[in-house]
Design an enzyme around this catalytic site. Structure first.
Site, mmCIF file in Angstrom:
data_model
loop_
_atom_site.group_PDB
_atom_site.id
_atom_site.type_symbol
_atom_site.label_atom_id
_atom_site.label_comp_id
_atom_site.label_asym_id
_atom_site.label_seq_id
_atom_site.Cartn_x
_atom_site.Cartn_y
_atom_site.Cartn_z
ATOM 1 N N ASP A 270 -14.318 -14.896 -71.205
ATOM 2 C CA ASP A 270 -15.294 -14.892 -71.909
ATOM 3 C C ASP A 270 -16.518 -15.725 -71.506
ATOM 4 O OD1 ASP A 270 -13.975 -17.306 -73.109
ATOM 5 O OD2 ASP A 270 -15.848 -17.367 -74.231
ATOM 6 N N ASP B 141 -9.592 -19.913 -75.323
ATOM 7 C CA ASP B 141 -10.745 -20.330 -76.298
ATOM 8 C C ASP B 141 -11.765 -19.146 -76.071
ATOM 9 O OD1 ASP B 141 -9.554 -22.588 -77.312
ATOM 10 O OD2 ASP B 141 -10.541 -23.897 -75.917
ATOM 11 N N ASP C 58 -7.653 -15.704 -70.928
ATOM 12 C CA ASP C 58 -8.279 -17.083 -71.074
ATOM 13 C C ASP C 58 -7.788 -17.382 -72.883
ATOM 14 O OD1 ASP C 58 -10.081 -19.602 -71.428
ATOM 15 O OD2 ASP C 58 -11.361 -17.938 -72.252
HETATM 16 C C1 2M8 Z 1 -12.127 -27.452 -73.284
HETATM 17 O O1 2M8 Z 1 -12.231 -25.963 -73.027
HETATM 18 C C2 2M8 Z 1 -12.792 -25.135 -73.467
HETATM 19 C C3 2M8 Z 1 -12.682 -23.694 -72.870
HETATM 20 O O2 2M8 Z 1 -13.658 -23.017 -72.378
HETATM 21 C C4 2M8 Z 1 -14.575 -25.357 -72.825
HETATM 22 O O3 2M8 Z 1 -14.656 -25.885 -71.659
HETATM 23 O O4 2M8 Z 1 -15.359 -25.363 -73.628
HETATM 24 C C5 2M8 Z 1 -10.960 -27.951 -72.804
HETATM 25 O O5 2M8 Z 1 -11.166 -29.252 -72.400
HETATM 26 C C6 2M8 Z 1 -9.670 -27.954 -73.687
HETATM 27 O O6 2M8 Z 1 -9.040 -28.772 -73.433
HETATM 28 C C7 2M8 Z 1 -10.242 -27.885 -75.414
HETATM 29 O O7 2M8 Z 1 -9.018 -27.607 -75.977
HETATM 30 C C8 2M8 Z 1 -11.103 -26.987 -75.444
HETATM 31 C C9 2M8 Z 1 -11.617 -27.363 -77.028
HETATM 32 O O8 2M8 Z 1 -12.784 -26.657 -77.151
HETATM 33 O O9 2M8 Z 1 -12.364 -27.414 -74.575
HETATM 34 MG MG MG Z 2 -12.967 -19.039 -73.101
HETATM 35 MG MG MG Z 3 -11.120 -21.546 -71.077
#
Ligand code: 2M8
Ligand code: MG
Ligand code: MG
Length: 272
Positions: free
Chosen positions: A212, A8, A6
């Protein structure tokens, strides 16, 4: 050995999106020719920029398992390939965004939530802290809608039931709820990738997966070694896998700590 990760809150810091703290482990994986395969909620457009910054040329999975992207230099993984687009073949596993938005749009009358489709680039920036370029790329969604839920838990259950009747499901990421095709999740994408590698390697590769959040559970439970990266903003997902390792540090620092430890172990095993 494959590392499937993953982004983020895992390889990237939840707030700054930096991967600097993971560079020692990333370099070690590169030196040992171990693929590092991103398996993320992010879009293909976001990944193109990020891979360049990471110096990563491996296959990757976008939008929560909605498609596997195989770059031209890895086409041996998919011999029956059709035409490439911008240097990639894309194997879709999910549902086109137009169909997802057609289901979601009328639901605004019934439930309180806001979606990326309603946001300007500036609104994406204020909700995520992404750079303007990355925020624009995050809006290029092709298989999943990201949304903020503002209604009750009971309403959320009713919402999920409606999604299910349209063959969609919702997965919780670090910040947003992603709505996508029911047949797609990070675990199924990993399963498909493992098959592709098996057919070229002649043996099933061992998979280390790192994540995470709840949307990572299917991927972590498909792996041989599941690594749950600590996230200060959320409780750790509950994972059932043959081996589960919990990082002490959060984000890329935790990634670095656990991958170094696992590479020590696997490289010692190889020498024996
Ligand atoms: C979104 O992804 C994160 C990943 O866990 C989330 O859902 O909180 C996505 O939509 C992605 O496109 C974007 O880069 C990210 C930004 O925090 O949010
Ligand atoms: Mg994540
Ligand atoms: Mg993710």
């Amino acid at each position: 050995l494959l590392i499937v990760t993953d982004l983020d809150g895992t390889l990237l810091d939840h707030d700054s999106y930096s991967f600097d703290a993971a560079l020692p482990a990333l370099k070690r994986a590169a030196a040992a020719s171990i693929p590092v395969i991103p398996n993320t909620s992010k879009t293909r457009a976001e990944l193109l920029g990020l891979r360049e910054r990471l110096g990563n040329a491996d296959p990757f999975v976008i939008e929560n398992g909605s498609a596997i992207c195989i770059p031209e230099q890895h086409l041996h993984l998919y011999p029956e390939h059709d035409e490439t687009e911008e240097g990639f073949i894309e194997l879709p596993l999910g549902t086109p965004i137009t169909e997802i938005r057609a289901v979601l749009d009328p639901l605004h009358a019934q439930f309180r939530f806001e979606t990326f489709a309603q946001w300007s680039i500036d609104q994406v920036i204020s909700h995520t802290g992404l750079s303007p370029g990355d925020a624009a790329d995050a809006l290029e969604r092709r298989y999943s809608e990201a949304l903020l839920w503002h209604d009750s838990e009971a309403a959320r259950r009713a919402f999920v039931d409606i999604l299910s009747s349209h063959h969609l499901h919702a997965l919780q990421g670090g910040r947003f709820l992603s709505v996508l095709g029911k047949g797609a999740d990070k675990g199924r994408a990993l399963e498909r990738l493992r098959q592709l590698y098996r057919s070229v390697l002649g043996e099933t590769p061992l998979v280390i997966a790192l994540g995470d959040s709840d949307n990572d559970i299917a991927m972590l439970e498909t792996a041989d070694v599941a690594v749950v990266i600590a996230n200060a903003h959320r409780r750790a997902p509950q994972v059932n896998a043959p081996e589960v390792i919990y990082s002490r540090a959060t984000g890329p620092e935790g990634w670095n700590e656990v991958i170094q430890q696992l590479l020590d172990r696997f490289q010692a095993d190889e020498k024996r």
